[in-house]
Design an enzyme around this catalytic site. Structure first.
Site, mmCIF file in Angstrom:
data_model
loop_
_atom_site.group_PDB
_atom_site.id
_atom_site.type_symbol
_atom_site.label_atom_id
_atom_site.label_comp_id
_atom_site.label_asym_id
_atom_site.label_seq_id
_atom_site.Cartn_x
_atom_site.Cartn_y
_atom_site.Cartn_z
ATOM 1 N N GLU A 68 0.970 -1.365 0.005
ATOM 2 C CA GLU A 68 -0.032 -0.101 0.026
ATOM 3 C C GLU A 68 0.823 1.198 0.039
ATOM 4 O OE1 GLU A 68 -1.832 1.493 3.605
ATOM 5 O OE2 GLU A 68 -3.913 1.636 2.520
ATOM 6 N N TRP A 127 -8.512 -2.591 -0.359
ATOM 7 C CA TRP A 127 -8.956 -1.290 -1.030
ATOM 8 C C TRP A 127 -10.159 -1.807 -1.590
ATOM 9 C CZ3 TRP A 127 -9.219 3.435 0.715
ATOM 10 C CH2 TRP A 127 -8.247 3.991 1.230
ATOM 11 N N TYR A 140 -5.209 9.336 -1.524
ATOM 12 C CA TYR A 140 -3.738 9.744 -0.962
ATOM 13 C C TYR A 140 -2.773 9.756 -2.179
ATOM 14 C CZ TYR A 140 -5.819 7.598 3.051
ATOM 15 O OH TYR A 140 -6.638 7.601 4.155
ATOM 16 N N CYS A 145 -7.839 9.496 5.825
ATOM 17 C CA CYS A 145 -7.710 9.311 7.198
ATOM 18 C C CYS A 145 -6.365 9.743 7.761
ATOM 19 C CB CYS A 145 -7.915 7.829 7.706
ATOM 20 S SG CYS A 145 -9.783 7.487 7.391
ATOM 21 N N ARG A 190 -6.851 11.881 11.111
ATOM 22 C CA ARG A 190 -8.131 12.442 11.822
ATOM 23 C C ARG A 190 -9.221 11.482 12.170
ATOM 24 N NH1 ARG A 190 -12.481 11.027 8.582
ATOM 25 N NH2 ARG A 190 -11.981 10.122 6.712
ATOM 26 N N ASP A 197 -9.526 3.757 12.959
ATOM 27 C CA ASP A 197 -9.802 2.344 13.327
ATOM 28 C C ASP A 197 -8.899 1.827 14.196
ATOM 29 O OD1 ASP A 197 -10.828 -0.352 13.106
ATOM 30 O OD2 ASP A 197 -11.458 -0.083 11.192
HETATM 31 N N1 LIG Z 1 -13.398 1.185 8.799
HETATM 32 C C1 LIG Z 1 -12.179 1.094 7.982
HETATM 33 N N2 LIG Z 1 -10.983 0.657 8.602
HETATM 34 C C2 LIG Z 1 -10.087 0.931 7.802
HETATM 35 O O1 LIG Z 1 -8.914 0.628 8.537
HETATM 36 C C3 LIG Z 1 -9.866 1.470 6.668
HETATM 37 C C4 LIG Z 1 -11.137 1.703 6.143
HETATM 38 N N3 LIG Z 1 -12.134 1.373 6.685
HETATM 39 N N4 LIG Z 1 -11.187 2.222 4.666
HETATM 40 C C5 LIG Z 1 -9.899 2.434 4.023
HETATM 41 C C6 LIG Z 1 -8.950 1.438 4.527
HETATM 42 C C7 LIG Z 1 -8.468 0.335 3.902
HETATM 43 N N5 LIG Z 1 -7.872 -0.327 5.219
HETATM 44 C C8 LIG Z 1 -7.883 -1.553 5.595
HETATM 45 C C9 LIG Z 1 -8.888 -2.634 5.272
HETATM 46 C C10 LIG Z 1 -8.888 -3.701 5.551
HETATM 47 C C11 LIG Z 1 -8.029 -4.117 6.481
HETATM 48 C C12 LIG Z 1 -7.847 -5.660 6.963
HETATM 49 O O2 LIG Z 1 -9.031 -6.298 6.772
HETATM 50 N N6 LIG Z 1 -6.854 -6.242 7.637
HETATM 51 C C13 LIG Z 1 -6.512 -7.653 8.024
HETATM 52 C C14 LIG Z 1 -5.971 -8.408 7.119
HETATM 53 C C15 LIG Z 1 -6.521 -8.237 5.748
HETATM 54 C C16 LIG Z 1 -5.904 -9.575 4.750
HETATM 55 O O3 LIG Z 1 -5.081 -10.488 5.344
HETATM 56 O O4 LIG Z 1 -6.116 -9.399 3.716
HETATM 57 C C17 LIG Z 1 -5.687 -7.421 9.466
HETATM 58 O O5 LIG Z 1 -6.174 -8.219 10.005
HETATM 59 O O6 LIG Z 1 -5.281 -6.512 9.500
HETATM 60 C C18 LIG Z 1 -7.016 -3.350 6.825
HETATM 61 C C19 LIG Z 1 -6.940 -2.086 6.537
HETATM 62 C C20 LIG Z 1 -7.538 0.725 6.077
HETATM 63 N N7 LIG Z 1 -8.625 1.436 5.700
HETATM 64 O O1 LIG Z 2 -5.784 4.343 6.722
HETATM 65 C C1 LIG Z 2 -6.910 4.374 7.176
HETATM 66 C C2 LIG Z 2 -8.192 4.568 6.457
HETATM 67 C C3 LIG Z 2 -9.254 4.491 7.196
HETATM 68 N N1 LIG Z 2 -9.367 4.245 8.534
HETATM 69 C C4 LIG Z 2 -10.678 4.324 9.291
HETATM 70 C C5 LIG Z 2 -11.106 5.153 10.221
HETATM 71 C C6 LIG Z 2 -12.688 5.183 10.203
HETATM 72 O O2 LIG Z 2 -12.903 3.852 10.852
HETATM 73 C C7 LIG Z 2 -12.994 4.693 8.729
HETATM 74 C C8 LIG Z 2 -13.246 6.174 7.898
HETATM 75 O O3 LIG Z 2 -14.679 6.348 8.224
HETATM 76 P P1 LIG Z 2 -14.591 8.134 8.132
HETATM 77 O O4 LIG Z 2 -16.301 8.066 8.551
HETATM 78 O O5 LIG Z 2 -14.391 8.666 6.840
HETATM 79 O O6 LIG Z 2 -13.801 8.580 9.380
HETATM 80 O O7 LIG Z 2 -11.628 4.051 7.976
HETATM 81 C C9 LIG Z 2 -8.205 4.019 9.286
HETATM 82 O O8 LIG Z 2 -8.112 3.966 10.484
HETATM 83 N N2 LIG Z 2 -6.992 4.102 8.396
#
Ligand SMILES: Nc1nc(=O)c2c([nH]1)NC[C@@H]1CN(c3ccc(C(=O)N[C@@H](CCC(=O)O)C(=O)O)cc3)CN21
Ligand SMILES: O=c1ccn([C@H]2C[C@H](O)[C@@H](COP(=O)(O)O)O2)c(=O)[nH]1
Length: 274
Positions: A63, A85, A99, A151, A177, A180
């Site tokens: 990423e 993504w 980004y 974020c 900002r 998660d």
């Molecule tokens: N709610 C939310 N949280 C996020 O962290 C987040 C978003 N949305 N939207 C955009 C991006 C996408 N990102 C993500 C999305 C998924 C994982 C996730 O599922 N991670 C798993 C492993 C995934 C895998 O093995 O394929 C983990 O355990 O960290 C992590 C970051 C970070 N961002």
């Molecule tokens: O790199 C990232 C991308 C996204 N997030 C999380 C933070 C929130 O849970 C969602 C975004 O929702 P908003 O309503 O736009 O705040 O994705 C993250 O932690 N890190």
């Protein structure tokens, strides 16, 4: 826990789990949140890849290199079997002006654009002690053209001197900002720590501090069990990041980043809120 291993992330996770304010959120899941928090890692003591759960390191590196490339196509990640993504892919196959687009081609009023990463690296070399080494992904004029408003919105680098007053150390602070805490933040910490190491290598400095500053720091309601499991685990020593030499900040490939000595507890699955 009786340990000398610093665990700022886990400490914040526990604090928000116990003391967070419960609120509804945009995704409909519900969260417990604290507004405003800061974590500090000394990169000289190790690479801050959490050991209390296995972090998907290949996804993190793919990423950050994708951002550096100025690439917004989701397929580029999918081709490397990185699927983080997928949920935010638009009909045109990209995440919009997110980004990567802002880092490498932030629009100028005259129709041109600014390559903020080139400016950053050149700026650190030319004027190391400047207080203006910033990169912003937050572009109010293009937010509506992004799958998700950034974020990790703004970051700044700082150079510290050695005993002779010469540039020696590189620090980075990120403002996130919205955080998660369980799924996103472990990624974000590792990502910016890796970026700091790459910028340090390209500017002849040694990476020192990574400071993470969070705005809305939340734990989703459907992550509470996972968080409790993670917090029951004993932290282990952090690994080290070893970089191969690269001619420029844009020439790193996945095979140039090696994590050495990573011995984490097992991964913990959790659903991502869209
Ligand atoms: N709610 C939310 N949280 C996020 O962290 C987040 C978003 N949305 N939207 C955009 C991006 C996408 N990102 C993500 C999305 C998924 C994982 C996730 O599922 N991670 C798993 C492993 C995934 C895998 O093995 O394929 C983990 O355990 O960290 C992590 C970051 C970070 N961002
Ligand atoms: O790199 C990232 C991308 C996204 N997030 C999380 C933070 C929130 O849970 C969602 C975004 O929702 P908003 O309503 O736009 O705040 O994705 C993250 O932690 N890190």
């Amino acid at each position: 826990m009786t340990t000398t291993i610093p665990t700022p992330y886990e400490d914040l996770l526990g604090h928000v789990l116990e003391n967070g304010e419960h609120v509804a959120d945009r995704t409909g899941t519900g969260t417990s949140k604290v507004f405003g928090a800061q974590l500090r890692y000394d990169l000289r003591e190790g690479f801050p890849l959490l050991t209390t759960k296995k972090v998907y390191t290949r996804g993190v590196f793919a990423e950050v290199l994708w951002f550096l490339d100025g690439d917004t196509k989701v397929k580029t990640l999918q081709d490397q079997n990185v699927n983080i993504w997928n949920e935010w892919e638009r009909p045109d196959g990209t995440i919009g002006r997110g980004y990567s687009a802002q880092w490498r081609s932030f629009p100028k009023p005259d129709g041109g654009s600014v390559d903020q990463i080139t400016q950053l690296v050149d700026g650190i070399k030319a004027s190391p002690f400047s207080r203006r080494h910033l990169v912003t992904a937050w572009n109010p004029g293009e937010i509506e053209d992004m799958a998700l408003p950034p974020c990790h919105a703004l970051f700044q680098f700082n150079v510290g001197p050695d005993e002779d007053g010469d540039p020696a150390w590189l620090d980075c602070q990120l403002y996130q900002r919205s955080a998660d805490l369980f799924l996103g933040v472990p990624f974000n910490i590792a990502s910016y720590a890796a970026l700091t190491e790459m910028v340090a290598a390209q500017t002849g400095l040694a990476a020192r501090h990574f400071v993470w500053t969070g705005g809305d720091c939340h734990i989703y309601d459907n992550h509470r069990e996972q968080v409790t499991e993670q917090l029951s685990r004993e932290p282990r020593p952090y690994p080290t990041l070893v970089l191969e030499d690269a001619p420029s900040i844009f020439d790193y490939e996945l095979t140039d980043l090696h994590v050495v000595g990573y011995d984490p507890h097992p991964a913990i699955k959790a659903a991502v809120s869209v």
